[in-house]
Design an enzyme around this catalytic site. Structure first.
Site, PDB file in Angstrom:
ATOM      1  N   LYS A 155       0.838  -1.200   0.000  1.00 60.82           N
ATOM      2  CA  LYS A 155       0.000   0.000   0.000  1.00 60.82           C
ATOM      3  C   LYS A 155       0.873   1.249   0.000  1.00 60.82           C
ATOM      4  O   LYS A 155       0.677   2.163  -0.774  1.00 60.82           O
ATOM      5  CB  LYS A 155      -0.925  -0.044   1.224  1.00 60.82           C
ATOM      6  N   GLU A 197      10.495  -4.886   4.513  1.00 61.55           N
ATOM      7  CA  GLU A 197      10.557  -6.283   4.080  1.00 61.55           C
ATOM      8  C   GLU A 197      10.262  -6.408   2.586  1.00 61.55           C
ATOM      9  O   GLU A 197      10.966  -7.094   1.839  1.00 61.55           O
ATOM     10  CB  GLU A 197       9.521  -7.127   4.849  1.00 61.55           C
ATOM     11  N   GLY A 232      -5.206  -2.144   4.796  1.00 62.24           N
ATOM     12  CA  GLY A 232      -4.375  -3.257   4.325  1.00 62.24           C
ATOM     13  C   GLY A 232      -5.023  -4.617   4.525  1.00 62.24           C
ATOM     14  O   GLY A 232      -5.122  -5.426   3.602  1.00 62.24           O
ATOM     15  N   ARG A 233      -5.488  -4.881   5.752  1.00 63.07           N
ATOM     16  CA  ARG A 233      -6.030  -6.216   6.039  1.00 63.07           C
ATOM     17  C   ARG A 233      -7.411  -6.429   5.429  1.00 63.07           C
ATOM     18  O   ARG A 233      -7.970  -7.518   5.516  1.00 63.07           O
ATOM     19  CB  ARG A 233      -6.042  -6.451   7.553  1.00 63.07           C
ATOM     20  N   GLU A 258      -5.535  -7.245  14.677  1.00 60.84           N
ATOM     21  CA  GLU A 258      -5.025  -5.928  14.285  1.00 60.84           C
ATOM     22  C   GLU A 258      -6.156  -4.894  14.308  1.00 60.84           C
ATOM     23  O   GLU A 258      -5.937  -3.714  14.566  1.00 60.84           O
ATOM     24  CB  GLU A 258      -4.393  -6.014  12.896  1.00 60.84           C
ATOM     25  N   HIS A 314      -5.445 -33.686  17.375  1.00 60.78           N
ATOM     26  CA  HIS A 314      -4.346 -34.507  17.906  1.00 60.78           C
ATOM     27  C   HIS A 314      -3.300 -33.658  18.616  1.00 60.78           C
ATOM     28  O   HIS A 314      -2.209 -34.137  18.914  1.00 60.78           O
ATOM     29  CB  HIS A 314      -3.716 -35.326  16.776  1.00 60.78           C
ATOM     30  N   LYS A 366       7.204  -0.610  12.079  1.00 63.91           N
ATOM     31  CA  LYS A 366       7.863  -0.116  10.865  1.00 63.91           C
ATOM     32  C   LYS A 366       8.879   0.975  11.222  1.00 63.91           C
ATOM     33  O   LYS A 366       9.954   1.070  10.623  1.00 63.91           O
ATOM     34  CB  LYS A 366       6.824   0.435   9.890  1.00 63.91           C
TER      35      LYS A 366
HETATM   36  C1  G6Q Z   1      -2.806  -4.050   7.562  1.00 62.93           C
HETATM   37  C2  G6Q Z   1      -1.599  -3.524   8.154  1.00 62.93           C
HETATM   38  C3  G6Q Z   1      -0.326  -4.191   7.746  1.00 62.93           C
HETATM   39  C4  G6Q Z   1       0.132  -3.838   6.335  1.00 62.93           C
HETATM   40  C5  G6Q Z   1       1.562  -4.302   6.144  1.00 62.93           C
HETATM   41  C6  G6Q Z   1       2.081  -4.027   4.760  1.00 62.93           C
HETATM   42  O1  G6Q Z   1      -3.922  -3.627   7.778  1.00 62.93           O
HETATM   43  O2  G6Q Z   1      -1.531  -2.159   7.996  1.00 62.93           O
HETATM   44  O3  G6Q Z   1      -0.394  -5.582   7.861  1.00 62.93           O
HETATM   45  O4  G6Q Z   1      -0.705  -4.409   5.387  1.00 62.93           O
HETATM   46  O5  G6Q Z   1       2.359  -3.686   7.099  1.00 62.93           O
HETATM   47  O6  G6Q Z   1       2.030  -2.655   4.466  1.00 62.93           O
HETATM   48  P1  G6Q Z   1       2.210  -2.160   3.011  1.00 62.93           P
HETATM   49  O7  G6Q Z   1       1.107  -2.716   2.180  1.00 62.93           O
HETATM   50  O8  G6Q Z   1       2.176  -0.658   3.069  1.00 62.93           O
HETATM   51  O9  G6Q Z   1       3.544  -2.675   2.530  1.00 62.93           O
END
Ligand code: G6Q
Length: 548
Positions: free
Chosen positions: A206, A212, A267-268, A353, A384, A512
Site C-alpha cells: 500500500k 521487508e 491493508g487487512r 489488528e 491430535h 515499521k
Molecule cells: C494491515 C496492516 C499491515 C500492512 C503491512 C504491509 O492492515 O496495515 O499488515 O498491510 O504492514 O504494508 P504495506 O502494504 O504498506 O507494505
C-alpha cells in the site's frame, strides 16, 4: 467507570450472566427440541448454527439491546456511506465499495468512487486474461508459469489464504508463490523453485515503503536481471500494486503494470482491491468476480437484516458475551477443510489488528477487555494436539468450526470421516462426560476399586464448551467471499460495541518505525552502549559473532 460498563444494557448482561452461568447446555437441548431452529441462521446456502452456546433467548435479547444501545445500525450506515469513521487516520472505510456493482454510488469527499473501482477491475481483467492466455509473455517470449506475490501483512495474507482456499479453481498452468519475510530464507527458497523466463513478480505494498517488501523486491529484481542478462527484462516480469504511484515508478515498474488502490482500503481489508491481483491471475477474473459478489451478498445481508437475524451481528455479539462476561482470553478458528489452512492466520490479523486496541474513539483507556487472541488449525490435525485444552483445560475457549458439506476430492470415506469428526467434536464439547457416564464406561472396561477411582477424574469432561458451526456446500469463490465479509463485519460489530477504531494499526506502524533503527548499529565497528544492558549485549554479541 466507562459509559459502556455503567450502561443499562451492559449491567443487564452482567446480572444475566450470573443467573445462567451454571446452566447446562445438555439440559437446554434436552428440554427444548426447537433449540437448533431458534439459534441458527441461513443466508443463501451458508448456515450458522449457534445453538451450542451458553445462551437462552433472553441472552440474545440482551445482546441485541447492547448493540442497539451502541447505535450499531447507525454505524453500519456511516461505514457504508463513506463517512471517515477511521478517525485517527481521517479516512473512510470502504472495502465494501470494492465489491459494489458498477451502477452503485459511494461518495468519498463528494466523489463517487465506484467508477475508479471498476476502472481498476477492468485493468486487472485485461492483465490477468493476457497473462493466463499467454498474450503477455516474459522477456524471452515464454509464457508466465509462476506468479510471486512480494508483500507482507495485509498485502500478503489475504491473497495467500484465498489462492490456497480456491486451489480447485486455480489454473493448472500457474503456480502462486508468496514471499513476505525479510529473512532471506523466504525469498531464497522461493527463487530455487523458479525459472526466471516464466516468472512474474507482483510487488504489493500500500505504502511502497515497507522494509521487508522493498528488500525482497530488490533481491528478486537483481536475481531476474542476472538470470535474463538485461535490465529490460524488469518491464516484462514485474507488476506492482500500491496507493503510492510515485514510489512504484522510482522502482522502475512499467506504469502499464501498476495497479492502483486508495487510502480508504485498509491493508487487512484489501484482498478485494488490486491487492487481489495474484488471486485474479491464478483463479481467473470470472472467479475473482464471484468472490467479490459473495462479499457483496454478505454486505447486503449485514446492511438490511434485522439485528436478531443478522449473521455478523450475532457472531460479534457472541464474541462479546464470552470475552467480556466470561473472561475468555482467546477463541479458536477450526476449519474442517484443508483448503482453508491459512484462514486462521488470515483472521488472526484481521481480528487482532483491528480490535486489539486499548483506547476508545475519544482516546480514553478502556476499562473493559477488547479483542482476544485468535488461533487455530485445520481439523482434524488440531484434534491430535491442542483440543485437549479445549476439552479439559481450565479455560473456556469458544470456537468456530467451519466445514464444507462436499469435498473437491471425494475419495472413499474421507469426507464423511472428516465431517463426523467435526460434528462429534462440537457435540462432545457441548455434552461433556459426567462422572456417572465415565464410571459406567470404566466399569464396562472391567476396571474396579482403586484403579477405577484414580482414573475416574481424568475421564470426566465438564462440557458446556461453546462452539459455532458454519456449514456451506463447497468452498467456491462466492462462498469464500461471503465467509470473509462475514468476519469483517463481525469485527466491525464488536468495535462499535467497544467504541474503538477497528481500522487503524498504530502498533504495526510502530514496528515499521523501529525496523531500520538498529540496523546501522549492527554494522558498527564500535561497541554499542547507548541502550539498556540487554539490548547492548544482544547487539554486541551479534557484532562479534557474525560471519558475513
Ligand atoms: C494491515 C496492516 C499491515 C500492512 C503491512 C504491509 O492492515 O496495515 O499488515 O498491510 O504492514 O504494508 P504495506 O502494504 O504498506 O507494505
Amino acid at each position: 467507570m466507562s459509559n459502556l460498563i455503567s450502561s443499562s444494557a451492559w449491567q443487564a448482561l452482567y446480572s444475566h450472566q450470573s443467573d445462567i452461568r451454571n446452566l447446562k447446555m445438555r439440559e437446554l437441548f434436552a428440554t427444548d427440541s426447537s433449540r437448533f431452529d431458534k439459534f441458527s441462521l441461513q443466508i443463501d446456502g451458508l448456515l450458522l448454527d449457534y445453538s451450542k452456546n451458553l445462551i437462552t433467548e433472553k441472552t440474545i435479547e440482551l445482546l441485541i439491546n447492547l448493540a442497539s444501545q451502541s447505535n450499531l445500525s447507525d454505524w453500519i450506515k456511516r461505514q457504508f456511506n463513506g463517512e471517515k469513521i477511521n478517525t485517527s487516520e481521517s479516512r473512510a472505510v470502504l472495502h465494501t465499495a470494492l465489491r459494489c456493482p458498477p451502477n452503485s454510488t459511494v461518495l468519498v469527499d463528494g466523489k463517487n468512487v465506484i467508477p475508479d473501482v471498476h476502472r481498476v477491475l477492468d485493468h486487472i481483467r485485461r492483465y490477468s486474461n493476457s497473462i493466463r492466455s499467454g498474450i503477455t509473455v516474459g522477456h524471452t517470449g515464454k509464457q508466465i508459469r509462476h506468479i510471486v506475490n512480494i508483500g507482507i501483512g495485509g498485502s500478503a495474507l489475504g491473497p495467500l489464504m484465498a489462492c490456497e482456499a480456491l486451489k480447485p479453481f486455480g489454473s493448472k498452468d500457474l503456480t502462486a508463490h508468496f514471499v513476505s519475510n525479510v529473512d532471506a530464507t523466504d525469498i531464497a527458497e522461493t527463487l530455487k523453485k523458479l525459472d526466471a523466463e516464466t516468472t512474474l513478480f507482483i510487488v504489493s505494498s500500500k505504502t511502497f515503503t515497507t522494509q521487508e517488501t522493498l528488500t525482497n523486491a530488490h533481491t528478486a529484481r537483481a536475481w531476474l536481471v542476472k538470470r535474463l542478462g538485461s535490465e529490460l527484462a524488469v518491464a516484462k516480469h514485474f507488476a506492482a500494486v500500491s496507493t503510492n504511484l510515485s514510489e512504484t515508478s522510482k522502482f522502475g515498474i512499467n506504469p502499464e503494470n501498476v495497479f492502483e488502490f486508495w487510502d480508504w482500503v485498509g491493508g487487512r481489508y484489501s484482498l478485494w482491491s488490486a491487492i487481489g491481483l495474484p488471486i485474479a491471475i491464478y483463479i481467473g477474473m470470472e472467479n475473482f468476480e464471484r468472490l467479490l459478489a459473495g462479499g457483496h451478498a454478505m454486505d447486503e445481508h449485514f446492511r438490511n437484516a434485522p439485528l436478531e437475524k443478522n449473521m455478523p451481528a450475532i457472531l460479534g455479539l457472541l464474541g462479546i458475551w464470552y470475552g467480556n462476561f466470561f473472561g475468555t482470553g482467546s477463541y479458536a478458528i477450526l476449519p474442517y477443510d484443508q483448503y482453508l489452512q491459512h484462514f486462521p492466520a488470515y483472521l488472526q490479523q484481521l481480528e487482532m489488528e483491528s480490535n486489539g486496541k486499548r483506547v476508545d474513539r475519544e482516546g480514553n483507556p478502556v476499562d473493559y477487555d477488547t479483542h482476544f487472541v485468535v488461533w487455530g488449525e485445520p481439523g482434524t490435525n488440531g484434534q491430535h494436539s491442542f483440543y485437549q485444552l479445549i476439552h479439559q483445560g481450565t479455560r473456556m475457549v469458544p470456537a468456530d468450526f467451519l466445514a464444507p458439506l462436499n469435498s473437491y476430492n471425494p475419495i472413499g470415506e474421507h469426507h464423511a470421516m472428516l465431517l463426523s469428526n467435526c460434528f462429534a467434536q462440537t457435540e462432545s464439547l457441548m455434552l461433556g462426560k459426567t462422572e456417572a457416564e465415565a464410571r459406567a464406561e470404566l466399569i464396562a472396561q472391567g476396571l474396579t476399586g482403586n484403579s477405577l477411582e484414580s482414573l475416574l477424574p481424568c475421564k470426566v469432561f465438564p462440557g458446556n464448551r461453546p462452539t459455532n458451526t458454519l456449514l456451506f456446500n463447497q468452498l467456491d469463490p462466492y462462498t469464500l467471499g461471503k465467509l470473509i465479509a462475514l468476519y469483517e463485519h463481525k469485527i466491525f460489530v464488536q468495535s462499535v460495541v467497544w467504541n474503538i477504531n477497528a481500522f487503524d494499526q498504530w502498533g504495526v506502524e510502530f514496528g515499521k518505525q523501529l525496523a531500520n533503527k538498529l540496523l546501522p548499529e549492527l554494522r558498527s565497528e564500535e561497541a554499542i552502549s547507548t541502550h539498556d544492558s540487554s539490548t547492548n549485549n544482544l547487539i554486541n554479541i551479534y557484532r562479534k559473532r557474525r560471519i558475513s
